[in-house]
Design an enzyme around this catalytic site. Structure first.
Site, PDB file in Angstrom:
ATOM      1  N   ARG A 116      48.009  67.244  -1.486  1.00  0.00           N
ATOM      2  CA  ARG A 116      49.293  68.263  -1.760  1.00  0.00           C
ATOM      3  C   ARG A 116      50.512  67.781  -2.480  1.00  0.00           C
ATOM      4  O   ARG A 116      51.189  68.580  -3.083  1.00  0.00           O
ATOM      5  CB  ARG A 116      49.517  68.855  -0.315  1.00  0.00           C
ATOM      6  CG  ARG A 116      48.648  69.589   0.420  1.00  0.00           C
ATOM      7  CD  ARG A 116      48.674  69.919   1.837  1.00  0.00           C
ATOM      8  NE  ARG A 116      49.173  68.985   2.597  1.00  0.00           N
ATOM      9  CZ  ARG A 116      49.551  68.801   3.807  1.00  0.00           C
ATOM     10  NH1 ARG A 116      49.882  70.061   4.373  1.00  0.00           N
ATOM     11  NH2 ARG A 116      49.932  67.846   4.404  1.00  0.00           N
ATOM     12  N   SER A 124      52.831  74.262   5.108  1.00  0.00           N
ATOM     13  CA  SER A 124      51.342  73.803   5.002  1.00  0.00           C
ATOM     14  C   SER A 124      50.888  73.475   3.554  1.00  0.00           C
ATOM     15  O   SER A 124      49.952  72.758   3.053  1.00  0.00           O
ATOM     16  CB  SER A 124      50.504  74.749   5.530  1.00  0.00           C
ATOM     17  OG  SER A 124      50.457  76.048   5.240  1.00  0.00           O
ATOM     18  N   GLU A 131      47.029  88.187   4.038  1.00  0.00           N
ATOM     19  CA  GLU A 131      46.641  87.684   2.944  1.00  0.00           C
ATOM     20  C   GLU A 131      45.973  88.493   1.821  1.00  0.00           C
ATOM     21  O   GLU A 131      45.971  88.254   0.616  1.00  0.00           O
ATOM     22  CB  GLU A 131      45.359  86.820   3.469  1.00  0.00           C
ATOM     23  CG  GLU A 131      45.609  85.313   4.099  1.00  0.00           C
ATOM     24  CD  GLU A 131      46.274  85.722   5.605  1.00  0.00           C
ATOM     25  OE1 GLU A 131      45.755  86.738   6.214  1.00  0.00           O
ATOM     26  OE2 GLU A 131      47.062  84.884   6.071  1.00  0.00           O
ATOM     27  N   PHE A 173      41.824  81.100   5.425  1.00  0.00           N
ATOM     28  CA  PHE A 173      42.335  82.422   5.492  1.00  0.00           C
ATOM     29  C   PHE A 173      42.643  82.970   4.002  1.00  0.00           C
ATOM     30  O   PHE A 173      42.236  84.430   4.051  1.00  0.00           O
ATOM     31  CB  PHE A 173      44.009  82.586   6.193  1.00  0.00           C
ATOM     32  CG  PHE A 173      43.887  81.754   7.634  1.00  0.00           C
ATOM     33  CD1 PHE A 173      42.951  81.890   8.486  1.00  0.00           C
ATOM     34  CD2 PHE A 173      44.900  80.748   7.683  1.00  0.00           C
ATOM     35  CE1 PHE A 173      43.133  81.241   9.699  1.00  0.00           C
ATOM     36  CE2 PHE A 173      45.164  80.122   9.019  1.00  0.00           C
ATOM     37  CZ  PHE A 173      44.028  80.526  10.002  1.00  0.00           C
ATOM     38  N   ARG A 228      44.619  68.092   2.498  1.00  0.00           N
ATOM     39  CA  ARG A 228      45.598  67.312   3.091  1.00  0.00           C
ATOM     40  C   ARG A 228      45.017  65.874   3.687  1.00  0.00           C
ATOM     41  O   ARG A 228      45.669  64.955   4.179  1.00  0.00           O
ATOM     42  CB  ARG A 228      46.152  68.106   4.275  1.00  0.00           C
ATOM     43  CG  ARG A 228      45.223  68.040   5.453  1.00  0.00           C
ATOM     44  CD  ARG A 228      45.878  68.781   6.742  1.00  0.00           C
ATOM     45  NE  ARG A 228      46.602  70.061   6.367  1.00  0.00           N
ATOM     46  CZ  ARG A 228      47.852  70.320   7.128  1.00  0.00           C
ATOM     47  NH1 ARG A 228      48.057  69.646   8.076  1.00  0.00           N
ATOM     48  NH2 ARG A 228      48.240  71.500   6.668  1.00  0.00           N
TER      49      ARG A 228
END
Lengths: 302, 317
Positions: free
Chosen positions: B15, B42, B63, B88, B172
């Site tokens: 990230r 996030s 979303e 999501f 991540r």
């Protein structure tokens, strides 16, 4: 049965909007006559193609006509102009009336209407972005148009542009949660360049909206979501013109216009009848409906 | 946890490469906007928000609206980088991804954060193991699964310059670098990380370094394994797959996703059409039990030793 639609069934003549500054009465009469011609053509399309959503077509045609005929800052020769207004037809199943409206105002050749629903035609049962110049979004699955419209409105804001965004949704469609997500966003970002018009004909595919999943009180709900709400007769061209064409914008609030309409309007045996969601008129019904439309006073209210 | 790759001194959170690259690109191109579903933290997009507060659009936890709105932004000339947890972003906005992004030909970049089993103990609700297969099934969608910081940066750079919908996984999960810093990514072109002629290991994403470690173990046993990093699942480098099938005895695919429809499925389709050879397909082959991300990769046989076992099965020795 395959489509019998041919060039022989094309009656529409393309028109242009009246010049800015024309007397209101003339504009309203022109809109009424254009809407009548669009209905006549759409009726033939659905009858001879053997498919379509004529009930929703006929409830939406007056709003579509007023938007394209007098409100939207769009034109066939500037469909890629970044400063054009944006119109998103969220109730994509009324594609037939949309194509006829676009043809009426010169966005596609009238002759192309003869390909409606035929193999490989760009006039699909649901509109596709750019399949016809001027179509801004691919719609059909419900609840897509409003989020897309919010994106366009936000882009206009980022660009520092005054261009306007209009979204036409069905009322049954407001049962989709994505609309309410988008309304929160529109309100949060204070998108006063966005106007949502709800084609409030009270009927969805299988029953009334209230029997299916109650929307009432729709206006209060929209108001609670931060919208400036108004209600209008969705078949009254003058009232639609005055409301949608007004440059006034409530500061920092998107507009939510509930256009009260009748599915199948103004055909005697179709109006407010849920069966006409996507029923196809047979030869007798076609003749009757056509006679009723022809009997309307040219230039008078539909 | 599995020992790091020989020579690897440290690990990276991809990230960081994602946001550094995006901020740099956004300085050059004002069309770039970030779109998030409350996922600034996030997605590690704080630096983007600080640099371009007006160009970071948060729609809240919504979303469908996020992707639909991004389509509107794209259709009005912006380049939205939509960033949210992969589980999501893909599952909840699937129809918007299909219709508003791909079918409509909108220039949208979907950045699936922490995909696969990166959320470890948070469980299958938060795992995103189906995303690669779903995205790969969508016409016109470019699907990129970077292995390390260099591949992540290259994927983001490429996506920004490409006019069309792209899905990029950004993990991540700590990974060692498998490339030098200035990698240029070419979708549809695999990177040969190691030459070999006995068996081919085709991997992507966070398990590439594990696959390289497996090749080292195989080499110690006298087995020469070719290793490909197949960052781009769609389009797929079918030439590299066919060469692997012709020049080695078999293929093992390794991915942090469901193999059916994913990298494993994509490679198998090509192999079956062109030059059938024995294959094994490693991946997250079902809802995972409770465990850390690293534990789960081992659990699903994607430790170097587990990958070696599959390679030996293919070779029959």
């Amino acid at each position: 049965m395959g489509s019998l639609l041919s060039h022989a069934h094309l009656s529409l003549e393309a028109t242009t909007r009246l010049p800015a500054g024309s007397p209101r009465a003339e504009v309203v009469a022109h809109l009424a006559e254009t809407a009548r011609q669009i209905r006549l053509q759409d009726l033939a399309l659905v009858h001879f193609a053997g498919a379509g959503h004529i009930g929703g077509d006929f409830s939406a045609i007056d709003v579509l006509t007023v938007l394209y005929g007098a409100v939207l800052d769009v034109a066939p020769d500037r469909v890629e102009d970044p400063e054009r207004d944006r119109f998103i037809l969220s109730k994509g199943h009324v594609a037939g009336s949309y194509y006829v409206t676009l043809a009426a105002f010169g966005f596609l050749p009238v002759e192309q209407l003869a390909t409606f629903l035929k193999p490989l035609s760009s006039l699909n049962g649901h509109p596709k972005r750019r399949s016809v110049p001027g179509i801004e979004a691919s719609t059909g699955p419900l609840g897509h148009g409003l989020p897309i419209g919010v994106g366009h409105a936000l882009a206009a804001r980022l660009d520092g542009s005054e261009r306007q965004v209009f979204v036409l949704t069905g009322d049954g469609e407001m049962q989709e949660g994505s609309n309410w997500e988008a309304m929160m966003t529109a309100s949060h970002y204070r998108l006063d360049n966005l106007t949502v018009v709800v084609d409030r004909n009270g009927l969805q595919q299988g029953a009334s909206t209230e029997a299916s999943m109650d929307l009432a009180p729709l206006g209060d709900k929209a108001r609670a979501f931060g919208f400036a709400v108004s209600e209008v007769d969705g078949h009254d061209h003058g009232a639609l013109l005055d409301l949608l064409g007004s440059p006034e914008r409530p500061e920092g609030r998107p507009r939510f216009v509930i256009a009260h309409t009748h599915k199948g309007h103004p055909i005697s045996f179709m109006s407010d009848q849920v069966a006409w969601h996507h029923k196809v008129p047979d030869a007798d019904q076609y003749a009757t409906a056509r006679d009723e439309l022809l009997a309307l006073t040219p230039g008078g209210p539909a | 946890m599995t020992q790091l790759l020989a020579g690897a001194e440290r690990t990276f959170d991809c990230r960081d490469a994602f946001v550094d690259t995006l901020v740099a690109l956004a300085r050059e191109d004002e069309r770039i906007v970030g779109v998030v579903n409350d996922s600034v933290g996030s997605s590690k997009l704080d630096a983007f928000r600080t640099a371009f507060p007006d160009r970071l659009v948060n729609v809240g936890i919504a979303e469908q609206d996020m992707v639909g709105m991004a389509a509107g932004l794209a259709a009005s000339g912006r380049i939205p980088f939509v960033s949210g947890a992969a589980c999501f972003l893909t599952a909840r906005a699937m129809e918007q991804i299909k219709v508003d992004a791909a079918y409509s030909g909108n220039n949208i970049k979907l950045c699936g954060m922490s995909p696969g089993v990166a959320y470890g103990e948070l469980g299958p609700t938060h795992h995103s193991i189906e995303d690669v297969a779903w995205m790969r099934a969508i016409d016109r969608m470019v699907v990129l699964v970077p292995a390390d910081p260099a591949e992540t940066a290259a994927a983001i750079r490429w996506a920004a310059g490409y006019d069309g919908p792209v899905f990029v996984r950004v993990s991540r999960m700590p990974v060692p670098a498998v490339h030098g810093p200035d990698l240029v990514l070419e979708p549809g072109r695999a990177t040969v990380l190691r030459e070999g002629d006995d068996v081919t290991l085709i991997a992507n994403g966070t398990v590439v370094w594990r696959t390289l470690a497996a090749a080292e173990l195989l080499a110690a046993d006298g087995i020469s394994a070719r290793v490909l990093s197949m960052t781009s699942v769609s389009p797929l480098d079918t030439d590299a797959v066919v060469r692997a099938a012709r020049e080695t005895a078999g293929i093992v695919t390794v991915e942090e996703a469901v193999p059916r429809g994913g990298l494993g499925g994509a490679v198998a389709e090509t192999v079956v059409r062109s030059h059938p050879v024995p294959m094994r397909m490693l991946g997250i082959d079902g809802f995972a039990p409770t465990g850390s991300a690293a534990y789960l990769l081992d659990h699903f046989q994607m430790s170097p030793e587990g990958i070696v076992r599959q390679a030996r099965e293919v070779l029959g020795r």
